[in-house]
Design a protein around this motif. Sequence first.
Motif, PDB file in Angstrom:
ATOM      1  N   ALA A 134       0.831  -1.208   0.000  1.00 47.10           N
ATOM      2  CA  ALA A 134       0.000   0.000   0.000  1.00 47.10           C
ATOM      3  C   ALA A 134       0.863   1.254   0.000  1.00 47.10           C
ATOM      4  CB  ALA A 134      -0.927  -0.009   1.213  1.00 47.10           C
ATOM      5  N   ILE A 135       1.954   1.242   0.753  1.00 51.63           N
ATOM      6  CA  ILE A 135       2.867   2.395   0.763  1.00 51.63           C
ATOM      7  C   ILE A 135       3.487   2.591  -0.619  1.00 51.63           C
ATOM      8  CG2 ILE A 135       5.062   3.258   1.685  1.00 51.63           C
ATOM      9  CD1 ILE A 135       4.303   1.928   4.360  1.00 51.63           C
ATOM     10  N   LYS A 136       3.866   1.488  -1.258  1.00 47.53           N
ATOM     11  CA  LYS A 136       4.446   1.570  -2.604  1.00 47.53           C
ATOM     12  C   LYS A 136       3.437   2.175  -3.586  1.00 47.53           C
ATOM     13  CE  LYS A 136       6.891  -1.290  -6.021  1.00 47.53           C
ATOM     14  NZ  LYS A 136       5.980  -1.245  -7.165  1.00 47.53           N
ATOM     15  N   ARG A 137       2.191   1.727  -3.520  1.00 49.44           N
ATOM     16  CA  ARG A 137       1.163   2.285  -4.407  1.00 49.44           C
ATOM     17  C   ARG A 137       0.977   3.782  -4.169  1.00 49.44           C
ATOM     18  NH1 ARG A 137      -1.457  -2.434  -3.022  1.00 49.44           N
ATOM     19  NH2 ARG A 137      -2.835  -1.405  -1.508  1.00 49.44           N
ATOM     20  N   ARG A 138       0.973   4.183  -2.914  1.00 50.49           N
ATOM     21  CA  ARG A 138       0.780   5.590  -2.585  1.00 50.49           C
ATOM     22  C   ARG A 138       1.924   6.449  -3.103  1.00 50.49           C
ATOM     23  NH1 ARG A 138      -2.457   9.472  -2.790  1.00 50.49           N
ATOM     24  NH2 ARG A 138      -2.159  11.141  -1.258  1.00 50.49           N
ATOM     25  N   LEU A 139       3.148   5.992  -2.910  1.00 51.47           N
ATOM     26  CA  LEU A 139       4.313   6.742  -3.389  1.00 51.47           C
ATOM     27  C   LEU A 139       4.308   6.853  -4.913  1.00 51.47           C
ATOM     28  CD1 LEU A 139       7.079   5.275  -1.051  1.00 51.47           C
ATOM     29  CD2 LEU A 139       6.177   7.613  -0.992  1.00 51.47           C
ATOM     30  N   GLU A 140       3.955   5.763  -5.579  1.00 52.40           N
ATOM     31  CA  GLU A 140       3.904   5.783  -7.047  1.00 52.40           C
ATOM     32  C   GLU A 140       2.830   6.746  -7.530  1.00 52.40           C
ATOM     33  OE1 GLU A 140       5.465   1.221  -7.948  1.00 52.40           O
ATOM     34  OE2 GLU A 140       3.319   1.630  -7.733  1.00 52.40           O
ATOM     35  N   THR A 141       1.687   6.758  -6.870  1.00 52.15           N
ATOM     36  CA  THR A 141       0.606   7.669  -7.237  1.00 52.15           C
ATOM     37  C   THR A 141       1.053   9.132  -7.102  1.00 52.15           C
ATOM     38  OG1 THR A 141      -1.094   6.099  -6.568  1.00 52.15           O
ATOM     39  CG2 THR A 141      -1.751   8.407  -6.668  1.00 52.15           C
ATOM     40  N   LEU A 142       1.859   9.401  -6.085  1.00 54.78           N
ATOM     41  CA  LEU A 142       2.325  10.769  -5.840  1.00 54.78           C
ATOM     42  C   LEU A 142       3.484  11.163  -6.744  1.00 54.78           C
ATOM     43  CD1 LEU A 142       2.142  10.800  -1.931  1.00 54.78           C
ATOM     44  CD2 LEU A 142       0.635  12.019  -3.517  1.00 54.78           C
ATOM     45  N   GLY A 143       4.041  10.209  -7.481  1.00 51.97           N
ATOM     46  CA  GLY A 143       5.080  10.539  -8.453  1.00 51.97           C
ATOM     47  C   GLY A 143       6.509  10.326  -8.000  1.00 51.97           C
ATOM     48  N   TYR A 144       6.723   9.593  -6.906  1.00 48.46           N
ATOM     49  CA  TYR A 144       8.098   9.313  -6.473  1.00 48.46           C
ATOM     50  C   TYR A 144       8.751   8.358  -7.465  1.00 48.46           C
ATOM     51  CZ  TYR A 144       7.205  11.872  -2.220  1.00 48.46           C
ATOM     52  OH  TYR A 144       6.915  12.878  -1.340  1.00 48.46           O
ATOM     53  N   GLN A 145       9.971   8.694  -7.842  1.00 55.05           N
ATOM     54  CA  GLN A 145      10.591   8.063  -9.004  1.00 55.05           C
ATOM     55  C   GLN A 145      11.614   6.970  -8.679  1.00 55.05           C
ATOM     56  OE1 GLN A 145      12.271  11.467 -11.023  1.00 55.05           O
ATOM     57  NE2 GLN A 145      10.343  12.619 -10.857  1.00 55.05           N
ATOM     58  N   HIS A 146      12.094   6.933  -7.444  1.00 56.42           N
ATOM     59  CA  HIS A 146      13.173   5.994  -7.110  1.00 56.42           C
ATOM     60  C   HIS A 146      12.805   5.175  -5.875  1.00 56.42           C
ATOM     61  CE1 HIS A 146      15.760   7.744 -10.139  1.00 56.42           C
ATOM     62  NE2 HIS A 146      15.557   8.936  -9.637  1.00 56.42           N
ATOM     63  N   ILE A 147      11.893   4.247  -6.067  1.00 58.55           N
ATOM     64  CA  ILE A 147      11.467   3.368  -4.980  1.00 58.55           C
ATOM     65  C   ILE A 147      12.279   2.080  -5.058  1.00 58.55           C
ATOM     66  CG2 ILE A 147       9.538   2.101  -3.976  1.00 58.55           C
ATOM     67  CD1 ILE A 147       7.683   4.201  -5.302  1.00 58.55           C
ATOM     68  N   ILE A 148      12.937   1.735  -3.963  1.00 59.29           N
ATOM     69  CA  ILE A 148      13.806   0.558  -3.910  1.00 59.29           C
ATOM     70  C   ILE A 148      13.068  -0.569  -3.186  1.00 59.29           C
ATOM     71  CG2 ILE A 148      16.050  -0.332  -3.196  1.00 59.29           C
ATOM     72  CD1 ILE A 148      16.901   2.660  -2.873  1.00 59.29           C
ATOM     73  N   THR A 149      13.075  -1.746  -3.769  1.00 58.39           N
ATOM     74  CA  THR A 149      12.450  -2.909  -3.130  1.00 58.39           C
ATOM     75  C   THR A 149      13.327  -4.138  -3.325  1.00 58.39           C
ATOM     76  OG1 THR A 149      11.188  -3.478  -5.121  1.00 58.39           O
ATOM     77  CG2 THR A 149      10.111  -2.016  -3.516  1.00 58.39           C
ATOM     78  N   ARG A 150      13.190  -5.070  -2.405  1.00 53.07           N
ATOM     79  CA  ARG A 150      13.822  -6.390  -2.533  1.00 53.07           C
ATOM     80  C   ARG A 150      12.874  -7.430  -1.946  1.00 53.07           C
ATOM     81  NH1 ARG A 150      16.772  -3.617  -4.975  1.00 53.07           N
ATOM     82  NH2 ARG A 150      19.052  -3.638  -5.100  1.00 53.07           N
ATOM     83  N   SER A 151      12.693  -8.525  -2.638  1.00 50.84           N
ATOM     84  CA  SER A 151      11.899  -9.617  -2.087  1.00 50.84           C
ATOM     85  C   SER A 151      12.723 -10.347  -1.037  1.00 50.84           C
ATOM     86  CB  SER A 151      11.489 -10.583  -3.194  1.00 50.84           C
ATOM     87  OG  SER A 151      12.634 -11.269  -3.677  1.00 50.84           O
ATOM     88  N   SER A 152      12.072 -11.184  -0.251  1.00 52.00           N
ATOM     89  CA  SER A 152      12.796 -11.946   0.766  1.00 52.00           C
ATOM     90  C   SER A 152      13.773 -12.926   0.131  1.00 52.00           C
ATOM     91  CB  SER A 152      11.811 -12.693   1.677  1.00 52.00           C
ATOM     92  OG  SER A 152      10.977 -13.542   0.917  1.00 52.00           O
ATOM     93  N   ALA A 153      13.467 -13.374  -1.094  1.00 50.22           N
ATOM     94  CA  ALA A 153      14.387 -14.265  -1.805  1.00 50.22           C
ATOM     95  C   ALA A 153      15.644 -13.507  -2.238  1.00 50.22           C
ATOM     96  CB  ALA A 153      13.705 -14.880  -3.020  1.00 50.22           C
ATOM     97  N   GLU A 154      15.488 -12.222  -2.530  1.00 49.46           N
ATOM     98  CA  GLU A 154      16.616 -11.399  -2.962  1.00 49.46           C
ATOM     99  C   GLU A 154      17.438 -10.869  -1.792  1.00 49.46           C
ATOM    100  OE1 GLU A 154      14.813  -9.326  -6.990  1.00 49.46           O
ATOM    101  OE2 GLU A 154      14.074  -8.639  -5.040  1.00 49.46           O
ATOM    102  N   LEU A 155      16.781 -10.621  -0.662  1.00 47.32           N
ATOM    103  CA  LEU A 155      17.467 -10.062   0.502  1.00 47.32           C
ATOM    104  C   LEU A 155      16.832 -10.611   1.777  1.00 47.32           C
ATOM    105  CD1 LEU A 155      19.451  -8.065   1.835  1.00 47.32           C
ATOM    106  CD2 LEU A 155      17.674  -6.298   1.620  1.00 47.32           C
ATOM    107  N   ASP A 156      17.594 -11.418   2.509  1.00 46.54           N
ATOM    108  CA  ASP A 156      17.126 -11.951   3.788  1.00 46.54           C
ATOM    109  C   ASP A 156      17.412 -10.907   4.861  1.00 46.54           C
ATOM    110  OD1 ASP A 156      16.508 -13.292   6.095  1.00 46.54           O
ATOM    111  OD2 ASP A 156      17.767 -15.045   5.684  1.00 46.54           O
ATOM    112  N   LEU A 157      16.364 -10.259   5.330  1.00 45.31           N
ATOM    113  CA  LEU A 157      16.536  -9.171   6.294  1.00 45.31           C
ATOM    114  C   LEU A 157      17.022  -9.666   7.651  1.00 45.31           C
ATOM    115  CD1 LEU A 157      13.376  -7.037   5.434  1.00 45.31           C
ATOM    116  CD2 LEU A 157      15.758  -6.591   4.778  1.00 45.31           C
TER     117      LEU A 157
END
Length: 314
Positions: free
Chosen positions: A19-42
């Motif tokens: 939901a936060i990602k959708r909100r940021l994208e709607t507002l026009g933020y251009q550099h959202i960084i994400t990693r799945s748990s398979a890509e990055l074990d927190l």
Amino acid sequence: MKLTDKIYIAGHRGMVGGAIKRRLETLGYQHIITRSSAELDLRNQASVNAFFAAEKPDYVFLAAAKVGGIHANNTYRAEFLYDNLIMEANIIHAAWQQQVTKLMFLGSSCIYPKLAPQPLQESSLLTGPLEQTNEPYAIAKIAGIKLCEAYRDQYGCNFISVMPTNLYGIGDNYHPENSHVLPALIRKFHEAKEAGKPAVTIWGTGTPKREFLYADDLADACVYLMLHYDGKELVNIGTGEDLTIRELAETVKEVVCYEGNLEFDTSMPDGTPRKLMDVSRLHSLGWKHSTGLKEGIVMAYADYLKKSRLTLNA
């Protein structure tokens, strides 16, 4: 927070992070960084440190967590405590090391004592015993709040904490054993309708009162506070309105168009008698929710049906 800033959302595949990602994208933020748990074990400190050193995010939304309802919390007590402690500690420490401009830690209303005065005020933290069934999760979340406060006190970090009430919405977990009450009810009523069952059984007495916030409203509040709040004190995020589990079940029943009866299994635990957030601090900062409960359940049910169709067609 500028539209060109690098923003890392920890837990973007979960309901809250999504939901936060959708909100940021709607507002026009251009550099959202994400990693799945398979890509990055927190849970792996070295991996988290390497990720932060490479990406150098300006802002962090710490929404990653191991979550579940009463059954999951009570059954996997060690996992809920360990996984949540280690994930938040790794991210908060790495954010300090890489001089992140601001971090938001998302907690949970279960941090408050079981019998704290209602509505739950931020000042009630650590004033009494926790609800036993979700104590490990609550302790982990309290540790996250205190980590943010400690890094602020010792290092001057602009790390803030928010405490959402019970959430539901797009991307929710509908697992028959490990889901929260509202998505569990959506699944129960839908399956009962499809199978033509004469009744649906609800855990407990139906008398506990709960507050529910649509996840996209939470996301809007989080972005708003990231932009407008820099205080040390945690902030409750909710609607300031609650209803009984029985009333909730009746509402879900109506949305799903189930015509059978409700039965309450009083041998099962109720959990905390009431959980209503005091949102006066949030309102004073200029934010209020916009999605009514029935409206939100309609959207959540549509998302559940979409997921069900995708599963059937897989």
